[in-house]
Each structure stands twice: as structure tokens, then as C-alpha cells.
Design an enzyme around this catalytic site. Structure first.
Site, PDB file in Angstrom:
ATOM      1  N   SER A 143       0.810  -1.221   0.000  1.00 40.15           N
ATOM      2  CA  SER A 143       0.000   0.000   0.000  1.00 40.15           C
ATOM      3  C   SER A 143       0.843   1.270   0.000  1.00 40.15           C
ATOM      4  O   SER A 143       0.336   2.346  -0.348  1.00 40.15           O
ATOM      5  CB  SER A 143      -0.939   0.004   1.213  1.00 40.15           C
ATOM      6  OG  SER A 143      -0.216  -0.170   2.417  1.00 40.15           O
ATOM      7  N   ASP A 393      -4.221   5.654  11.574  1.00 42.90           N
ATOM      8  CA  ASP A 393      -3.268   5.250  10.543  1.00 42.90           C
ATOM      9  C   ASP A 393      -2.035   6.132  10.690  1.00 42.90           C
ATOM     10  O   ASP A 393      -2.044   7.308  10.320  1.00 42.90           O
ATOM     11  CB  ASP A 393      -3.873   5.410   9.148  1.00 42.90           C
ATOM     12  CG  ASP A 393      -2.923   4.947   8.044  1.00 42.90           C
ATOM     13  OD1 ASP A 393      -1.762   4.613   8.350  1.00 42.90           O
ATOM     14  OD2 ASP A 393      -3.344   4.931   6.865  1.00 42.90           O
ATOM     15  N   HIS A 396       0.576   5.239   6.575  1.00 43.55           N
ATOM     16  CA  HIS A 396       0.417   5.886   5.276  1.00 43.55           C
ATOM     17  C   HIS A 396       0.471   7.404   5.435  1.00 43.55           C
ATOM     18  O   HIS A 396       0.531   7.917   6.547  1.00 43.55           O
ATOM     19  CB  HIS A 396      -0.894   5.443   4.626  1.00 43.55           C
ATOM     20  CG  HIS A 396      -0.987   3.961   4.450  1.00 43.55           C
ATOM     21  ND1 HIS A 396      -1.616   3.142   5.372  1.00 43.55           N
ATOM     22  CD2 HIS A 396      -0.508   3.149   3.475  1.00 43.55           C
ATOM     23  CE1 HIS A 396      -1.522   1.883   4.971  1.00 43.55           C
ATOM     24  NE2 HIS A 396      -0.844   1.859   3.827  1.00 43.55           N
TER      25      HIS A 396
END
Length: 425
Positions: A143, A393, A396
């Protein structure tokens, strides 16, 4: 916290009236200069491209811009707005659209990476598109590869909107876009190990399986149609896994319920990258048209507490020089990737048109704990107060955000390659 230059948008009306004539006359030579160096249109053209477009000279490249240690630098305040935002770019993954999800502070948008020994220019979308005209660029990995791809797409979209021409699989794991204006394609391939793997699932395996001597053909089968690849892996190697080599179990990482030897994951990451780069050299190295490959180094996470508690990654500014040091697992993962890139370069030195570099972003990423979505991976997480569990998160990156710098460095590497190619001619 807002922009460190929160007042820079406001000008007195009388000052504006005085500046307009001066600005007009100042812009004339700049416009002529741009037309001379950048013959391509700024906006998307409607011309249909059925065959490869003729290759025109890319922008002028200066020799002193082609050699730089981008790892040694600091984040400094920057007055300029990002090239895009959540409303101007439609390819941002929902979980990274921090502003649209209600993140209140905007200061994290107003920093740029400044290397100590050289200059890192602001990303130039037209230059990138010109240099990649008639080519196919693929981002392959986990990702983080997708995060970097979407950053690049958003910056390029500011001058030429792409068309989504292919989609396959869940969660947009396999996609391709086409920039008709430059006959240029960008793809993303989900391959969290680069080598063949079977991912753990809620209904099946509770660990991953990696087959270290076989590259993942889900992306490698398309290699003949790819001109440049950006590889990005690392975080999935932290999960429980069983490793196979030569059809035999080599060992495992965190498998207490299995009768396998615990061998960790550093050497496994090394084997996976080695297998992948060897496949690139073997399949694309002899190609007369040339091939370019980059490995984006490991991007550290910034969890400061439990992932499901408020304040897991609460910072709102970059770290200052010396405040954090790349160490432990983060340093080890980066070192493995850089070493394997250098080894592959030595093994392919006889291949004149095969170019390989490490896109070393580990340190500059370590210094940006403020650039993650945190709780704003979900829309307006505190609209009804602070819940007992708040998913965060801290891996990311917000878009726009610090990850845009990765693609600024990517462009500089491509410009360096282009300069070397011209010099050899």
C-alpha cells in the site's frame, strides 16, 4: 495549527493595483522563456494518439542539478500551496484524504525538504510527462507503493487529467491510467512481497506464505510492456509468515503454533528483493530499448501509543535535526534494500541500458510524524465526541503531504539519467 505563513494570502488592495502592471511586464520574458524551453501545452489535449508520439527534447538539464545526496537535509517552512488537494484530484484513496475528513490543522502542508548540499526543485508535472512520453511506468508493491502512485497521479493531474483505462481486483489493487496528451501510462500492481505469496485471510491462513525463489508473476508477466518500475515493500514482512525456498520450508516469522524454525524477516526481505532484481536484470537487462528500476526504501511508521487510542500519532510539525535518528528495524530494513540495489547494479554493470537506483526516503520520512492521517483515516472521527476506541493510521501519508517529496526526488533521478544519456550521445 494553521500554515506557518497563515497571513501570506492577504494583500492590501492598493498594493495589488501597484503590482499588476509590474507583474505583467515581468511575466513577458518569463512566458517567452517557457515557450522556448517547454514546447508542450500545459493543458490536456483532445488529440487522439493511436501510435507512439514523436520524442521531443526534454527540458534543459543543468549538470549541477544531477548529483545530490537527497538523504541529508532538513524540513524547512514553505509558503507555497500544494499542487493539488482533495477536491482537485479524484484518485486520492479515501483513507488518505485528511483535509476532506476534517483534519483541522493545515501546517503539515507547508514544509519542503531541503538537502544540505544541493537544491531539490518543486515538482514539475510537465517536465515529468515530457520525460516519460511514450512510456509505461509501473508502481509495484504494497500500500505504500499505491500511496506514492496516487501522490504522483495527483500532481500530474494538475496539468493533464489521466483516463482510468483498466481496473481489476478488490480495493483498486490493479489499475492503469493513460495520459493521452503524452501517450504515457501509469499502473499500480498489488504485490506486497514482490515474490510469489499467499496472503493470510480471515477465512483461511492466519499467516502469509512466501515462495522466495519465484517472482510474483501477477506483475512480472507484464514486464515486457513496462519501461520503468518503482518497487516498494517492507511493512507486510512484519506479519506472521512461513517461508519456502526450493519447495522446502526455510523457516518462519512468529509461528508459535507451527513446528518451524523462527528466522525473522530481515534476511527474507533481502532474498525477496534479490529474487526480484535478478528477474528484472534477466528479463529486461538485454532489452535494446532499455529499462529503469527504482526501489523506494522503507518508510517508518510513527505510532506513539496504541493504534486504537486517541493520540497514536499526534504531532503537527516535522522533527528538527537531531531529534530523531534512523535506527533499529527502520534502519535495518532500509540498509537491506540499499545494499541489494547496489549489489544488483554491480551484477548488471555490463548492461548499458539497464538503470537502477534506490529512492532513499527513509530519513526524510522519519522526520515527518505529522504527515499521517491518524484518526482522520475516517471522516470526521470526533463529530460525536471521542469514542473509547479511535482507529489510527500512522503508516500511510496524507495526500497532499510529505510523500509528494518522494516523487520530487523520483523526478530528479529521472532527470539525472536523462542528462547522463545526453552526455553519452
Amino acid at each position: 495549527m494553521g500554515s506557518p505563513f497563515k497571513d501570506h494570502h492577504t494583500l492590501h488592495p492598493s498594493l495589488v493595483r501597484k503590482l499588476i502592471p509590474w507583474t505583467f511586464y515581468a511575466m513577458v520574458p518569463l512566458v517567452l522563456f517557457r515557450v522556448y524551453l517547454y514546447p508542450y501545452p500545459l493543458h490536456h489535449t483532445t488529440t487522439t494518439i493511436l501510435t507512439s508520439s514523436p520524442v521531443s527534447p526534454p527540458p534543459a538539464l543543468l549538470e549541477d542539478e544531477t548529483s545530490c545526496d537527497y538523504t541529508d537535509g532538513n524540513w524547512v517552512p514553505d509558503r507555497r500551496d500544494p499542487l493539488y488537494n482533495g477536491s482537485t484530484c479524484g484518485t486520492i484513496k479515501e483513507g488518505q484524504s485528511c483535509i476532506a475528513h476534517g483534519r483541522p490543522d493545515m501546517g503539515y502542508l507547508y514544509w519542503r525538504w531541503k538537502p544540505k548540499q544541493c537544491k531539490l526543485p518543486r515538482f514539475e508535472p510537465n517536465t515529468f510527462l515530457q520525460l516519460l512520453r511514450n512510456k509505461h511506468l509501473a508502481f509495484v508493491g504494497d500500500s505504500m507503493a499505491r500511496n506514492q502512485l496516487e501522490s504522483l497521479l495527483c500532481m500530474l493531474s494538475s496539468v493533464s487529467p489521466p483516463n482510468l483505462v483498466y481496473r481489476d481486483g478488490e480495493e483498486n489493487k490493479f489499475r492503469r491510467w493513460y495520459f493521452e496528451s503524452h501517450n504515457f501510462s501509469i499502473s499500480v500492481y498489488w504485490s506486497p512481497f514482490l515474490v510469489r505469496g499467499v496472503e493470510k485471510s480471515n477465512t483461511g491462513l492466519n499467516h502469509n506464505q512466501l515462495f522466495l525463489d519465484h517472482v510474483d508473476e501477477r506483475w512480472a508477466a507484464d514486464m515486457n510492456g513496462i519501461d520503468m518500475v518503482v518497487l516498494s515493500i517492507g511493512h507486510w514482512f512484519l506479519h506472521p509468515a512461513v517461508y519456502y525456498e526450493g519447495d522446502q520450508v526455510l523457516g518462519c516469522h512468529y509461528c508459535p503454533d507451527l513446528n518451524h524454525t523462527e528466522i525473522g524477516f530481515y534476511d527474507i526481505l533481502r532474498k525477496a528483493i534479490k529474487t526480484t532484481l535478478k528477474a528484472l536484470v534477466d528479463r529486461k537487462g538485454p532489452n535494446d530499448n532499455g529499462f529503469d528500476a527504482l526501489v523506494t526504501t522503507f518508510s517508518p511508521a510513527h505510532f506513539e501509543g496504541d493504534w486504537d487510542k486517541l493520540g497514536a500519532c499526534p504531532k503537527t510539525e516535522p522533527c528538527k535535526e537531531g531529534e530523531k535518528t534512523l535506527e533499529g528495524m527502520d534502519a535495518e530494513m532500509r540498509q537491506v534494500e540499499v545494499e541489494e540495489v547496489e549489489a544488483a547494479k554491480m551484477n548488471s554493470v555490463q548492461l548499458e541500458k539497464f538503470r537502477l537506483e534506490a529512492l532513499d526516503v527513509s530519513k526524510l520520512s522519519l522526520m515527518r510524524p505529522d504527515g499521517h492521517p491518524g484518526p482522520y483515516m475516517h471522516p470526521f472521527p470526533f463529530a460525536y465526541g471521542v469514542a473509547e476506541r479511535v482507529q489510527n493510521d500512522c503508516v500511510h501519508w496524507c495526500l497532499p503531504g510529505p510523500i509528494d517529496t518522494w516523487n520530487e526526488i523520483l523526478l530528479e533521478v529521472i532527470k539525472k539519467w536523462e542528462y547522463a544519456s545526453r552526455r553519452e550521445q
